[in-house]
Scaffold this motif. Structure first.
Motif, mmCIF file in Angstrom:
data_model
loop_
_atom_site.group_PDB
_atom_site.id
_atom_site.type_symbol
_atom_site.label_atom_id
_atom_site.label_comp_id
_atom_site.label_asym_id
_atom_site.label_seq_id
_atom_site.Cartn_x
_atom_site.Cartn_y
_atom_site.Cartn_z
ATOM 1 N N THR A 56 -95.369 117.051 -4.507
ATOM 2 C CA THR A 56 -95.549 117.054 -3.059
ATOM 3 C C THR A 56 -94.439 117.894 -2.447
ATOM 4 O O THR A 56 -93.272 117.697 -2.759
ATOM 5 N N GLY B 185 -97.191 102.953 -7.152
ATOM 6 C CA GLY B 185 -96.216 104.045 -7.274
ATOM 7 C C GLY B 185 -96.751 105.027 -8.288
ATOM 8 O O GLY B 185 -97.963 105.109 -8.513
ATOM 9 N N SER C 297 -96.843 108.922 -10.465
ATOM 10 C CA SER C 297 -96.871 110.359 -10.215
ATOM 11 C C SER C 297 -98.150 110.787 -9.524
ATOM 12 O O SER C 297 -98.272 111.922 -9.078
ATOM 13 N N PRO D 165 -99.345 108.219 -4.977
ATOM 14 C CA PRO D 165 -98.637 108.625 -3.754
ATOM 15 C C PRO D 165 -98.841 110.117 -3.445
ATOM 16 O O PRO D 165 -99.098 110.492 -2.302
ATOM 17 N N LYS D 166 -98.777 110.934 -4.481
ATOM 18 C CA LYS D 166 -98.905 112.385 -4.298
ATOM 19 C C LYS D 166 -100.331 112.762 -3.877
ATOM 20 O O LYS D 166 -100.528 113.542 -2.945
ATOM 21 N N SER E 295 -101.387 111.596 -0.299
ATOM 22 C CA SER E 295 -100.840 112.389 0.810
ATOM 23 C C SER E 295 -101.415 113.799 0.787
ATOM 24 O O SER E 295 -101.646 114.393 1.848
ATOM 25 N N ASP F 201 -96.631 101.830 2.191
ATOM 26 C CA ASP F 201 -95.219 101.865 2.621
ATOM 27 C C ASP F 201 -94.813 100.509 3.191
ATOM 28 O O ASP F 201 -93.718 99.999 2.920
ATOM 29 N N LYS G 83 -94.130 97.743 0.504
ATOM 30 C CA LYS G 83 -92.810 97.787 -0.142
ATOM 31 C C LYS G 83 -91.754 97.131 0.752
ATOM 32 O O LYS G 83 -90.906 96.373 0.282
ATOM 33 N N PHE H 276 -92.549 102.149 -12.435
ATOM 34 C CA PHE H 276 -93.623 101.908 -11.461
ATOM 35 C C PHE H 276 -94.730 101.031 -12.026
ATOM 36 O O PHE H 276 -95.501 100.433 -11.284
ATOM 37 N N ARG I 77 -91.112 107.392 -10.865
ATOM 38 C CA ARG I 77 -91.536 108.072 -9.638
ATOM 39 C C ARG I 77 -92.227 107.123 -8.662
ATOM 40 O O ARG I 77 -93.161 106.435 -9.022
ATOM 41 N N GLU I 78 -91.720 107.105 -7.436
ATOM 42 C CA GLU I 78 -92.303 106.309 -6.346
ATOM 43 C C GLU I 78 -92.393 104.818 -6.696
ATOM 44 O O GLU I 78 -93.227 104.097 -6.135
ATOM 45 N N THR J 54 -87.298 101.460 -3.456
ATOM 46 C CA THR J 54 -87.113 100.965 -2.089
ATOM 47 C C THR J 54 -86.274 99.692 -2.113
ATOM 48 O O THR J 54 -85.351 99.519 -1.316
#
Ligand code: UDX
Length: 434
Positions: A88, A260, A262, A265-266, A269, A293, A296, A323, A331-332, A337
């Motif tokens: 991203t 979460g 790879s 989330p990517k 969006s 979001d 979390k 994740f 990742r993510e 968080t």
């Protein structure tokens, strides 16, 4: 078939290794000479169950090679797969196509005879046509077709997913290219796995639509979980009851600390961006992202409440930071968080994760890493289960509670239930949607 695989990241390496296991002659190429040297020494750079065995077997048989030389790998190849990263882009949520276009240009220069140039990376709608234009512009004399062949493998189950896919999607627009792609996947068709041929744009969109839909199921159940907590329902029962309807299905309805990894989330969006760009807002996907979001942050509130609103100076044990289980991928991850917020609020965070340390250590400064959950639980004031590794599914809760200063648990993957936690000596137990 002779195959060149450009990019030895997750998708590239798994695909290259599995194609060689089909009996094809595969050269995997990467620009990092360090990575190639390690692969040639038999070292697998990612944690993926079973990958080392299949890689060693085909390497020994001479069907699988690793190189930094794109030109040599592309020379004479029937198909050149591009599987480089499309992260991203910072700021605008777009998929960053810099690596992909650079790889396509290298491939163009190296083309000798006819080859199909296949994009395996997840790319926005229209990218394959841009790749075709770039190839044409770079090498007007070259004989090639492009194809889109998105990959649906899950980390931790990648080999299985590649060898026994639910479906193979191939976007292709000439019979000649279709024939090459059919030949490459023929070993799968012998076992009768469904394959679907589409145009380029549909293949590109299938990947985003599928991942966004799965992410939607997760955000949906996470939102229902919050409502369950408010009205006194149990999200596990709700998900079970919903999932018994064959049209809904019982998969991807596990409430938790948010998705979460790879891909989700990517890709969510990127899909939202694609919709905006084309004047068709993806409102559902946009909501899915916002809900994830919020989930979390909601988990963090849960942990703070469990600790009576203050964690300063308290010892907190986090079980699992990747994740999801069976991967070392951070990742993510929801941990990114939750853990920094706890450290920032003054907590002394201890972490146990079977594979997370290598990547996680730099990402989670201020936390300490431990091997054994029981030892790490000594003097802890709360345990947070963040990833449902098998290692954490059958813990001796009495032993854990006995080691802790104040036995409290936030079970954010709903592995245990309140009654058994209380019976084991926990004074407080919270989970998700129950
Ligand atoms: C996903 C897709 O499954 C795969 O087809 C695609 O090619 C890449 O993205 P992956 O990211 O490896 O694969 O993991 P997956 O098992 O799908 O889980 C993704 C995230 O969703 C994890 O964070 C997981 O914990 C979460 N999840 C999954 C839930 O919170 N609840 C569920 O019910 C399922």
């Amino acid at each position: 078939m002779k195959i060149a695989m450009i990019g030895t990241g997750y998708v590239g390496l798994v695909s290259g290794v599995c194609f060689s296991d089909f009996g094809h002659d595969v050269v995997c190429v990467d620009t990092s000479s360090e990575k190639i040297a390690k692969l040639n020494a038999g070292e697998v750079p990612i944690y993926e169950p079973g990958l080392d065995t299949v890689m060693a077997r085909n390497f020994a048989a001479g069907r699988l090679r690793f190189s930094t030389d794109t030109a040599a790998a592309v020379d004479g190849a029937d198909a050149v797969f591009i599987a480089v990263g499309t992260p991203t882009r910072r700021g605008d949520g777009h998929a960053d196509l810099t690596y992909l276009m650079a790889a396509a240009e290298d491939v163009a220069r190296a083309l000798t005879g006819y080859a199909v140039v296949v994009t395996k990376s997840t790319v926005p709608v229209g990218t394959n046509r841009r790749v075709a234009d770039l190839l044409q512009l770079t090498r007007p004399d070259a004989d090639f077709d492009v194809a889109s062949n998105p990959e649906f493998l899950r980390e931790g189950a990648a080999i299985e997913d590649f060898m026994k896919p639910d479906r193979v999607v191939i976007g292709v627009e000439t019979d000649r290219a279709k024939k090459v792609m059919g030949e490459i996947y023929r070993p799968l068709f012998l076992r009768d796995f469904p394959i679907t041929y589409t145009d380029l744009e549909s293949a590109e969109l299938i990947k985003y639509a599928a991942n966004a839909f799965l992410a939607t199921k997760i955000s949906f159940i996470n939102e229902i979980a919050a409502l369950c907590e408010r009205v006194g329902a149990n999200v596990k029962s709700v998900a079970k009851g919903m999932g018994m309807d064959g049209r809904i299905g019982n998969k991807f309805l596990h409430a938790g600390p948010g998705y979460g990894g790879s891909c989700f989330p990517k890709d969510t969006s990127a899909l939202a961006r694609i919709g905006q760009e084309h004047g068709i807002p993806m409102r559902i996907t946009e909501a899915v992202i916002l809900v994830n979001d919020a989930v979390k942050r909601r988990m963090l509130d849960k942990v703070m409440d469990l600790c009576d609103g203050a964690v300063n100076g308290k010892q907190i044990l986090v079980l699992g930071v990747t994740f999801k289980p069976n991967t070392d991928d951070m990742r993510e991850a929801p941990a990114l968080t939750i853990v920094p917020a706890l450290v920032g609020a003054g907590a002394k965070v201890r972490i146990v994760d079977p594979q997370g340390k290598r990547e996680g250590e730099a990402l989670l400064p201020g936390a300490s890493w431990h091997e054994d959950p029981y030892e790490a639980a000594a003097d802890a004031e709360a345990i947070i289960i963040l990833t449902e590794w098998n290692e954490f599914r059958a813990l001796d809760l009495s032993r854990l509670a006995g080691a802790m200063a104040s036995p409290k648990m936030a079970d954010l993957r709903n592995i245990y239930d309140e009654a058994e936690a209380v019976a084991a000596g926990f004074t407080a137990y919270v989970s998700v949607g129950r």
